[in-house]
Design a protein around this motif. Structure first.
Motif, PDB file in Angstrom:
ATOM      1  N   PRO A 157       9.116  11.734 -13.954  1.00 41.02           N
ATOM      2  CA  PRO A 157       8.614  11.724 -12.561  1.00 41.02           C
ATOM      3  C   PRO A 157       9.445  12.028 -11.747  1.00 41.02           C
ATOM      4  N   THR A 158       8.926  12.879 -10.618  1.00 40.64           N
ATOM      5  CA  THR A 158       9.924  13.308  -9.472  1.00 40.64           C
ATOM      6  C   THR A 158       9.194  12.359  -8.167  1.00 40.64           C
ATOM      7  N   PHE A 159      10.205  11.899  -7.385  1.00 46.10           N
ATOM      8  CA  PHE A 159       9.596  11.162  -6.395  1.00 46.10           C
ATOM      9  C   PHE A 159      10.438  11.818  -5.104  1.00 46.10           C
ATOM     10  N   SER A 160       9.530  11.631  -3.931  1.00 48.55           N
ATOM     11  CA  SER A 160      10.308  11.992  -2.715  1.00 48.55           C
ATOM     12  C   SER A 160       9.660  10.946  -1.584  1.00 48.55           C
ATOM     13  N   ARG A 161      10.257  10.828  -0.703  1.00 49.72           N
ATOM     14  CA  ARG A 161       9.767   9.940   0.466  1.00 49.72           C
ATOM     15  C   ARG A 161       9.307  11.084   1.475  1.00 49.72           C
ATOM     16  N   VAL A 162       7.974  10.510   1.755  1.00 54.48           N
ATOM     17  CA  VAL A 162       7.286  11.530   2.740  1.00 54.48           C
ATOM     18  C   VAL A 162       7.445  11.101   4.155  1.00 54.48           C
ATOM     19  N   PHE A 163       7.202   9.896   4.333  1.00 52.97           N
ATOM     20  CA  PHE A 163       7.308   9.054   5.673  1.00 52.97           C
ATOM     21  C   PHE A 163       7.791   7.637   5.282  1.00 52.97           C
ATOM     22  N   ASP A 164       8.388   6.872   6.453  1.00 54.56           N
ATOM     23  CA  ASP A 164       8.584   5.600   6.401  1.00 54.56           C
ATOM     24  C   ASP A 164       7.517   4.618   5.849  1.00 54.56           C
ATOM     25  N   GLU A 165       8.069   3.545   5.146  1.00 56.22           N
ATOM     26  CA  GLU A 165       7.075   2.590   4.790  1.00 56.22           C
ATOM     27  C   GLU A 165       6.159   1.982   5.845  1.00 56.22           C
ATOM     28  N   ASP A 166       6.535   1.858   7.005  1.00 53.66           N
ATOM     29  CA  ASP A 166       5.639   1.187   8.218  1.00 53.66           C
ATOM     30  C   ASP A 166       4.738   2.241   8.701  1.00 53.66           C
ATOM     31  N   ILE A 167       4.862   3.351   8.499  1.00 54.65           N
ATOM     32  CA  ILE A 167       3.804   4.522   8.587  1.00 54.65           C
ATOM     33  C   ILE A 167       2.628   4.152   7.591  1.00 54.65           C
ATOM     34  N   ALA A 168       3.094   4.291   6.360  1.00 54.72           N
ATOM     35  CA  ALA A 168       1.944   3.908   5.093  1.00 54.72           C
ATOM     36  C   ALA A 168       1.084   2.652   5.642  1.00 54.72           C
ATOM     37  N   THR A 169       1.946   1.542   5.948  1.00 46.18           N
ATOM     38  CA  THR A 169       1.145   0.140   6.314  1.00 46.18           C
ATOM     39  C   THR A 169       0.339   0.294   7.441  1.00 46.18           C
ATOM     40  N   GLN A 170       0.878   1.175   8.514  1.00 50.32           N
ATOM     41  CA  GLN A 170      -0.240   1.309   9.623  1.00 50.32           C
ATOM     42  C   GLN A 170      -1.490   1.933   9.244  1.00 50.32           C
ATOM     43  N   VAL A 171      -1.270   2.914   8.442  1.00 50.22           N
ATOM     44  CA  VAL A 171      -2.538   4.084   7.860  1.00 50.22           C
ATOM     45  C   VAL A 171      -3.293   3.117   6.902  1.00 50.22           C
ATOM     46  N   THR A 172      -2.819   2.327   5.917  1.00 47.54           N
ATOM     47  CA  THR A 172      -3.416   1.542   5.080  1.00 47.54           C
ATOM     48  C   THR A 172      -4.091   0.442   5.935  1.00 47.54           C
ATOM     49  N   ALA A 173      -3.483  -0.385   6.844  1.00 44.56           N
ATOM     50  CA  ALA A 173      -4.371  -1.363   7.619  1.00 44.56           C
ATOM     51  C   ALA A 173      -5.423  -0.782   8.356  1.00 44.56           C
ATOM     52  N   THR A 174      -5.082   0.286   8.624  1.00 39.98           N
ATOM     53  CA  THR A 174      -6.448   1.174   9.783  1.00 39.98           C
ATOM     54  C   THR A 174      -7.619   1.435   8.686  1.00 39.98           C
ATOM     55  N   LEU A 175      -7.207   1.941   7.496  1.00 39.36           N
ATOM     56  CA  LEU A 175      -8.168   2.330   6.458  1.00 39.36           C
ATOM     57  C   LEU A 175      -8.830   1.128   5.869  1.00 39.36           C
TER      58      LEU A 175
END
Length: 198
Positions: A157-175
């Motif tokens: 598998p190929t991995f790439s960081r798209v954005f910081d983890e805190d961005i993912a946390t804020q989006v997930t919390a909102t959803l």
């Protein structure tokens, strides 16, 4: 398939994602310094239609409220405004970084999911939020073995960081709030869930 040679999951034209596109608006907002408690108006609005001299009216509901509350309500006018605030070009960029291969235009209506996107691309993009901002390129075959057990193919598998983890946390919390108290309540299945519905 022999007649049409068309795969609904992977081929374009795909499906219009509708309100699930709003998640990319959230990610662009939070990456650019906005927070879930920031407020935006949800009142009725008009926006320009490319190639037309007339505005397109969109009905809104409610007044000014937080991004979280407007996401819970899936308020179209609020998200059209949020797209303009952050810039729809940044929303397009976010979608592309998340692996959306469809041609997207920086139109005012972009946050409403008016461009076709394949289900595979949407699933891959949403998985990036669950993995803390790390995108894993989708693959359909992970391993092939011969009858004697010889490994003919083993996917790396190929991995790439798209954005910081805190961005993912804020989006997930909102959803998550959308599932708990918003338009996604039917997704309550007795375990943690986050998502975006119409």
């Amino acid at each position: 398939f022999e007649r049409y040679q068309f795969n609904l999951a992977t081929h374009l034209p795909g499906r219009q994602p509708g309100s699930s596109m709003k998640t990319f608006v959230l990610a662009a907002l939070f990456e650019n310094g906005f927070v879930p408690s920031d407020t935006v108006s949800g009142r009725s609005c008009n926006f320009d239609v490319p190639g037309s001299s007339e505005d397109y009216p969109v009905s809104g509901k409610g007044g000014t409220n937080s991004i979280v509350r407007q996401t819970q309500a899936s308020n179209n006018c609020a998200f059209l405004r949020l797209g303009q605030v952050v810039g729809t070009d940044k929303v397009v960029d976010m979608a592309k970084r998340l692996g959306v291969r469809s041609p997207l235009e920086s139109y005012v209506s972009l946050p409403l999911g008016v461009f076709d996107i394949t289900p595979l691309d949407m699933a891959s993009a949403y998985a990036t939020f669950a993995s803390g901002g790390i995108r894993v390129a989708p693959t359909l075959v992970t391993r092939v073995e011969a009858a004697d057990g010889t490994v003919l193919y083993d996917h790396v598998p190929t991995f790439s960081r798209v954005f910081d983890e805190d961005i993912a946390t804020q989006v997930t919390a909102t959803l998550t709030e959308g599932v708990r108290r918003g338009t996604g309540q039917q997704a309550k299945i007795g375990r943690p869930a986050a998502g975006k519905t119409g």
